[in-house]
Design a protein around this motif. Structure first.
Motif, PDB file in Angstrom:
ATOM      1  N   ILE A 371       0.947  -1.096  -0.008  1.00 35.64           N
ATOM      2  CA  ILE A 371       0.058  -0.046  -0.141  1.00 35.64           C
ATOM      3  C   ILE A 371       0.896   1.362  -0.086  1.00 35.64           C
ATOM      4  CG2 ILE A 371      -0.217   0.187   2.718  1.00 35.64           C
ATOM      5  CD1 ILE A 371      -3.333   0.907   2.049  1.00 35.64           C
ATOM      6  N   GLY A 372       0.478   2.154  -0.797  1.00 39.80           N
ATOM      7  CA  GLY A 372       1.365   3.420  -0.803  1.00 39.80           C
ATOM      8  C   GLY A 372       0.263   4.568  -0.789  1.00 39.80           C
ATOM      9  N   LEU A 389       0.603  27.294 -13.664  1.00 34.61           N
ATOM     10  CA  LEU A 389      -0.611  26.626 -14.547  1.00 34.61           C
ATOM     11  C   LEU A 389      -1.465  25.368 -13.769  1.00 34.61           C
ATOM     12  CD1 LEU A 389       0.920  26.601 -18.181  1.00 34.61           C
ATOM     13  CD2 LEU A 389      -0.457  28.287 -17.121  1.00 34.61           C
ATOM     14  N   ILE A 390      -0.569  24.840 -12.940  1.00 37.07           N
ATOM     15  CA  ILE A 390      -1.158  23.744 -12.207  1.00 37.07           C
ATOM     16  C   ILE A 390      -1.182  23.941 -10.764  1.00 37.07           C
ATOM     17  CG2 ILE A 390      -0.570  21.950 -14.065  1.00 37.07           C
ATOM     18  CD1 ILE A 390       1.877  21.164 -12.297  1.00 37.07           C
ATOM     19  N   ARG A 391      -1.134  25.070 -10.196  1.00 42.54           N
ATOM     20  CA  ARG A 391      -1.024  25.281  -8.800  1.00 42.54           C
ATOM     21  C   ARG A 391      -2.190  24.882  -8.139  1.00 42.54           C
ATOM     22  NH1 ARG A 391      -3.089  29.354 -11.668  1.00 42.54           N
ATOM     23  NH2 ARG A 391      -4.678  30.719 -10.997  1.00 42.54           N
ATOM     24  N   LYS A 392      -3.398  24.862  -8.504  1.00 39.97           N
ATOM     25  CA  LYS A 392      -4.570  24.264  -7.906  1.00 39.97           C
ATOM     26  C   LYS A 392      -4.721  22.705  -8.019  1.00 39.97           C
ATOM     27  CE  LYS A 392      -6.681  28.478  -7.883  1.00 39.97           C
ATOM     28  NZ  LYS A 392      -6.670  29.193  -6.545  1.00 39.97           N
ATOM     29  N   ASP A 393      -3.509  22.105  -8.289  1.00 45.79           N
ATOM     30  CA  ASP A 393      -3.684  20.549  -8.251  1.00 45.79           C
ATOM     31  C   ASP A 393      -3.092  19.810  -7.428  1.00 45.79           C
ATOM     32  OD1 ASP A 393      -5.274  21.069 -10.716  1.00 45.79           O
ATOM     33  OD2 ASP A 393      -3.585  20.891 -12.184  1.00 45.79           O
ATOM     34  N   THR A 394      -3.054  20.328  -6.156  1.00 46.34           N
ATOM     35  CA  THR A 394      -2.297  19.614  -5.275  1.00 46.34           C
ATOM     36  C   THR A 394      -3.545  18.160  -4.778  1.00 46.34           C
ATOM     37  OG1 THR A 394      -2.004  21.672  -3.706  1.00 46.34           O
ATOM     38  CG2 THR A 394      -2.439  19.686  -2.407  1.00 46.34           C
ATOM     39  N   TYR A 395      -2.645  17.151  -4.689  1.00 43.57           N
ATOM     40  CA  TYR A 395      -3.531  15.956  -4.518  1.00 43.57           C
ATOM     41  C   TYR A 395      -2.770  14.922  -3.437  1.00 43.57           C
ATOM     42  CZ  TYR A 395       0.211  13.607  -7.365  1.00 43.57           C
ATOM     43  OH  TYR A 395       1.405  12.947  -7.799  1.00 43.57           O
ATOM     44  N   VAL A 396      -3.717  14.098  -3.170  1.00 47.67           N
ATOM     45  CA  VAL A 396      -3.587  12.814  -2.349  1.00 47.67           C
ATOM     46  C   VAL A 396      -3.776  11.610  -3.141  1.00 47.67           C
ATOM     47  CG1 VAL A 396      -3.844  11.661  -0.090  1.00 47.67           C
ATOM     48  CG2 VAL A 396      -3.886  14.182  -0.417  1.00 47.67           C
ATOM     49  N   GLN A 397      -2.818  10.793  -3.040  1.00 47.11           N
ATOM     50  CA  GLN A 397      -3.127   9.536  -3.867  1.00 47.11           C
ATOM     51  C   GLN A 397      -2.775   8.283  -2.999  1.00 47.11           C
ATOM     52  OE1 GLN A 397      -1.756   9.166  -8.000  1.00 47.11           O
ATOM     53  NE2 GLN A 397      -0.503   7.291  -6.982  1.00 47.11           N
ATOM     54  N   LEU A 398      -3.940   7.323  -3.012  1.00 42.42           N
ATOM     55  CA  LEU A 398      -3.629   6.196  -2.359  1.00 42.42           C
ATOM     56  C   LEU A 398      -3.665   4.848  -3.352  1.00 42.42           C
ATOM     57  CD1 LEU A 398      -3.980   4.770   0.629  1.00 42.42           C
ATOM     58  CD2 LEU A 398      -6.408   4.408  -0.180  1.00 42.42           C
ATOM     59  N   SER A 399      -2.685   4.012  -3.383  1.00 42.77           N
ATOM     60  CA  SER A 399      -2.236   3.047  -4.261  1.00 42.77           C
ATOM     61  C   SER A 399      -2.344   1.741  -3.598  1.00 42.77           C
ATOM     62  CB  SER A 399      -0.879   3.144  -4.974  1.00 42.77           C
ATOM     63  OG  SER A 399      -0.901   4.596  -5.354  1.00 42.77           O
ATOM     64  N   LEU A 400      -2.692   0.792  -4.360  1.00 36.61           N
ATOM     65  CA  LEU A 400      -2.591  -0.610  -3.768  1.00 36.61           C
ATOM     66  C   LEU A 400      -1.860  -1.500  -5.053  1.00 36.61           C
ATOM     67  CD1 LEU A 400      -3.425  -1.962  -1.221  1.00 36.61           C
ATOM     68  CD2 LEU A 400      -5.615  -2.623  -2.479  1.00 36.61           C
ATOM     69  N   THR A 401      -0.702  -1.917  -4.524  1.00 38.20           N
ATOM     70  CA  THR A 401       0.161  -2.892  -5.625  1.00 38.20           C
ATOM     71  C   THR A 401      -0.056  -4.249  -5.405  1.00 38.20           C
ATOM     72  OG1 THR A 401       1.502  -0.745  -5.956  1.00 38.20           O
ATOM     73  CG2 THR A 401       2.110  -2.674  -6.989  1.00 38.20           C
ATOM     74  N   GLY A 402      -0.319  -5.170  -6.400  1.00 37.49           N
ATOM     75  CA  GLY A 402      -0.406  -6.523  -6.264  1.00 37.49           C
ATOM     76  C   GLY A 402       0.870  -7.057  -7.140  1.00 37.49           C
ATOM     77  N   TYR A 403       1.436  -8.186  -6.723  1.00 38.61           N
ATOM     78  CA  TYR A 403       2.465  -8.463  -7.494  1.00 38.61           C
ATOM     79  C   TYR A 403       2.360 -10.118  -7.749  1.00 38.61           C
ATOM     80  CZ  TYR A 403       5.084  -4.724  -5.706  1.00 38.61           C
ATOM     81  OH  TYR A 403       5.312  -3.431  -5.465  1.00 38.61           O
ATOM     82  N   PHE A 404       2.081 -10.468  -9.037  1.00 41.37           N
ATOM     83  CA  PHE A 404       1.814 -11.813  -9.549  1.00 41.37           C
ATOM     84  C   PHE A 404       2.797 -12.614 -10.253  1.00 41.37           C
ATOM     85  CE2 PHE A 404      -1.774  -8.969  -9.193  1.00 41.37           C
ATOM     86  CZ  PHE A 404      -2.489  -9.675  -8.418  1.00 41.37           C
TER      87      PHE A 404
END
Lengths: 404, 263
Positions: A371-372, A389-404
């Motif tokens: 998880i990230g 140009l992208i000053r309003k683009d503050t973000y939070v991202q949640l990631s789930l990575t699976g390895y197969f």
């Protein structure tokens, strides 16, 4: 899309071959060894502020697949490596893209290596800015930090005598940088016309680029000297109507130096470039260091403090906005069973006070799941910065990575 | 009164002298044993191994990691080694390369396959845990004689074998230990057991070697190494499933190019 189709075919061929070998981990001691694995990742990205431009959203879902195939034979002296990249974005069809990160054949002789195909090459030592790293085009769809790279078609020879390593590259095909589309965030307000891209070279993207690098490790020193001649990976933009912008890629000579001095817990790092094009001469340098407090309070955790400064005389023209900027970062490796890691920091522009920050943390959930969490954002942004140009683009991202 | 003080002074000087002779002979004997252990393991040239690391926490929950590596002896200096991680899946393909030195810090590089980047990393971190295990980096790096000073403490039994007990003191200030006690098997000088004492001189960990096999009719290699941490109740077991000697390795197999394609 022509290219995407080509990628799918190119990926499908070795995959079919591997499947024909009937096992994901087929192993034959003298002969062929094959490994096939897939990384699948789900991302949810939440933008703190509502959309700025029409058609944008506040929450984005996307999926990433990275199949990887490695085939070795002759005791690993010959190999084929293939890595695909498939991004599916729920809202932005431009960001939905397929790429061949790698597809190459490599032959290894004791001091020589020869490879042919799509490769990713990284040069450099610093953390906040990668000035000397010029071989691969950035995947502008993956992040405005331009850290993700596209596969670069090349012939690559590497020779490693006792006095270092010499790498020579011949690159017959240029690849354009692409940015998120109308429905995406982290994009400029104008549309980019990739069909009319301009090149300084008459051969356009078929200009043959050349590069050479010498690198060596002696005692506490790791040094690299490089030179690149060819089409600049960073675009300039031209427009006649201020609605449609056409990318323009100039030819350049770029000489680079990267140096790391590793003395105990302190790593000193610097990179410098001298870049010449018809239009102008650019000098830039990034320098700093990282100090690690290891086994902090006998907890087993390592805490690293990073301080780097960039000076770049292209000023506001520099696409990553680093021209007179200080980076202060903190790296924490908990060194627990789940490999909990944190990296965060901020970049402050000394001239105009532009402030941005970045943090990422990750933790293993089980043997094949991770998880990230990632945060990237802006404090004050000066209107002279490209980042404005992208000053309003503050973000939070949640990631789930699976390895197969 | 005067005579008495003088006598005491003389006596104390004598005993101090005796003590110095005794310590220096204990130091000599300790160093001698460490040297014999090194000679006994000299000339292995090259080998490879595959291992599983099992981490057990206080509640008995277990996690495993797998890795493999290859090693080359370097005349007159420390060894060169390459370790490649196989599981957990997110670190698969990550490789680390180390040039051990008899004196001073080792040189260490890490290859991160996702970004194709070779990073020179600080090797001054000796006391930190390796992959979240109870093994510190310094427990796993090659044990050069020069990295410690020694003191012979006596004889004892470990794993049922008659052994010499030698105390060793790390030279490096960044070591996590004040001292170790090593039980060297009297017959062949292989280590049977090591006790690790932390900087406050309290017992931190015990490492037990077992499943020894002899290779090329000279070199003893333990196939099991069990580390028990007495302070946190955790354990780590290393099990070597495959060991192969006499593999063809040269300096070219320990270059940055080799690190990038290590599998």
């Amino acid at each position: 899309m022509e290219f995407a189709r080509w990628c799918v075919i190119a990926l499908a061929l070795p995959a079919a071959w591997a499947a024909g070998l009937s096992a994901a981990h087929a192993q034959d001691d003298d002969g062929l060894k094959t490994e096939l694995r897939v990384q699948a990742r789900s991302d949810v990205r939440y933008f703190v502020e509502p959309p700025v431009y029409e058609k944008q959203h506040q929450v984005y879902f996307s999926q990433l697949f990275q199949p990887e195939l490695n085939m070795r034979w002759n005791g690993g002296k010959q190999l084929i490596q293939a890595t695909g990249f498939i991004r599916l974005d729920a809202y932005d069809p431009e960001r939905t893209h397929v790429d061949l990160r790698e597809l190459y054949y490599q032959a290894v002789f004791s001091k020589w290596e020869f490879s042919l195909g799509f490769k990713k090459i990284f040069w450099g030592v610093t953390e906040s800015n990668h000035l000397v790293d010029v071989i691969n085009q950035s995947d502008g769809l993956e992040g405005f930090d331009l850290e993700q790279k596209l596969g670069q078609p090349m012939a690559h020879v590497s020779f490693a005598p006792s006095w270092g390593t010499v790498d020579l590259f011949m690159m017959p095909l240029f690849r354009q940088m692409r940015f998120p589309g109308e429905n995406g965030r982290l994009r400029p307000p104008f549309l980019i016309d990739y069909d009319h891209t301009l090149y300084e070279s008459d051969a356009a993207q078929k200009h043959i680029d050349w590069a050479a690098r010498w690198s060596h490790s002696v005692g506490v020193f790791d040094i690299g000297l490089s030179h690149f001649y060819g089409t600049s990976r960073l675009p300039l933009f031209t427009t006649s109507d201020f609605v449609n912008f056409v990318p323009f890629y100039e030819l350049m000579h770029q000489s680079g130096l990267d140096l790391q001095v590793s003395t105990g817990p302190m790593l000193w790092k610097t990179e410098a470039i001298y870049r010449e094009s018809e239009r102008k001469i650019i000098r830039a340098v990034v320098a700093g260091g990282e100090y690690t407090f290891s086994n902090l309070f006998r907890s087993g955790a390592d805490l690293g403090l990073i301080l780097e400064y960039t000076y770049d005389d292209r000023g506001a023209e520099s696409i990553n906005g680093l021209n007179d900027d200080i980076f202060v970062g903190l790296r924490l490796a908990v060194n627990d069973v789940q490999s909990t890691d944190f990296l965060g920091g901020f970049i402050l522009d000394d001239t105009n006070g532009t402030l941005r920050y970045y943090a990422e943390a990750s933790r293993r959930l089980d043997q094949s799941l991770k998880i990230g969490l990632e945060v990237a954002g802006f404090g004050f942004v000066d209107p002279s910065e490209f980042l404005y140009l992208i000053r309003k683009d503050t973000y939070v991202q949640l990631s789930l990575t699976g390895y197969f | 009164m005067k005579i008495k003080t003088r006598m005491i002074r003389k006596l104390s000087m004598l005993s101090a002298g005796l003590f110095m002779v005794l310590t220096s002979s204990a130091q000599n004997k300790g160093l001698e044993i460490a040297n014999k252990a090194e000679v006994a393991d000299n000339g292995w040239k090259s080998y490879s191994n595959t291992l599983t690391m099992t981490l057990t926490n206080r509640n008995g929950q277990q996690t495993t990691r797998q890795m493999h590596g290859y090693f080359m002896e370097v005349k007159g200096d420390g060894d060169k080694s390459m370790t490649i991680f196989d599981t957990p899946a997110d670190v698969k393909g990550t490789a680390s390369m180390t040039y051990t030195h008899k004196v001073g810090d080792d040189d260490q590089w890490l290859y991160l396959p996702s970004i194709k980047r070779v990073k020179r990393i600080s090797s001054s971190n000796k006391s930190g845990p390796f992959m979240g295990s109870e093994f510190a980096f310094e427990d796993l790096s090659s044990q050069e004689v020069e990295k410690f000073t020694y003191k012979y403490v006596g004889e004892g039994k470990a794993n049922g074998f008659d052994s010499y007990m030698v105390e060793r003191y790390p030279v490096s200030k960044s070591s996590g230990y004040k001292r170790n006690v090593v039980w060297f098997n009297k017959a062949n000088y292989r280590p049977e057991k090591i006790e690790f004492y932390d900087r406050k001189n309290s017992l931190l960990k015990t490492l037990t070697f077992s499943g020894y096999k002899q290779y090329l009719s000279k070199f003893w290699r333990a196939h099991k190494m069990e580390m028990v941490n007495h302070q946190n109740g955790k354990e780590t077991l290393l099990q070597f499933s495959k060991m192969e000697f006499g593999i063809a390795l040269t300096d070219d197999d320990f270059s940055q190019n080799a690190l990038k394609r290590a599998r």
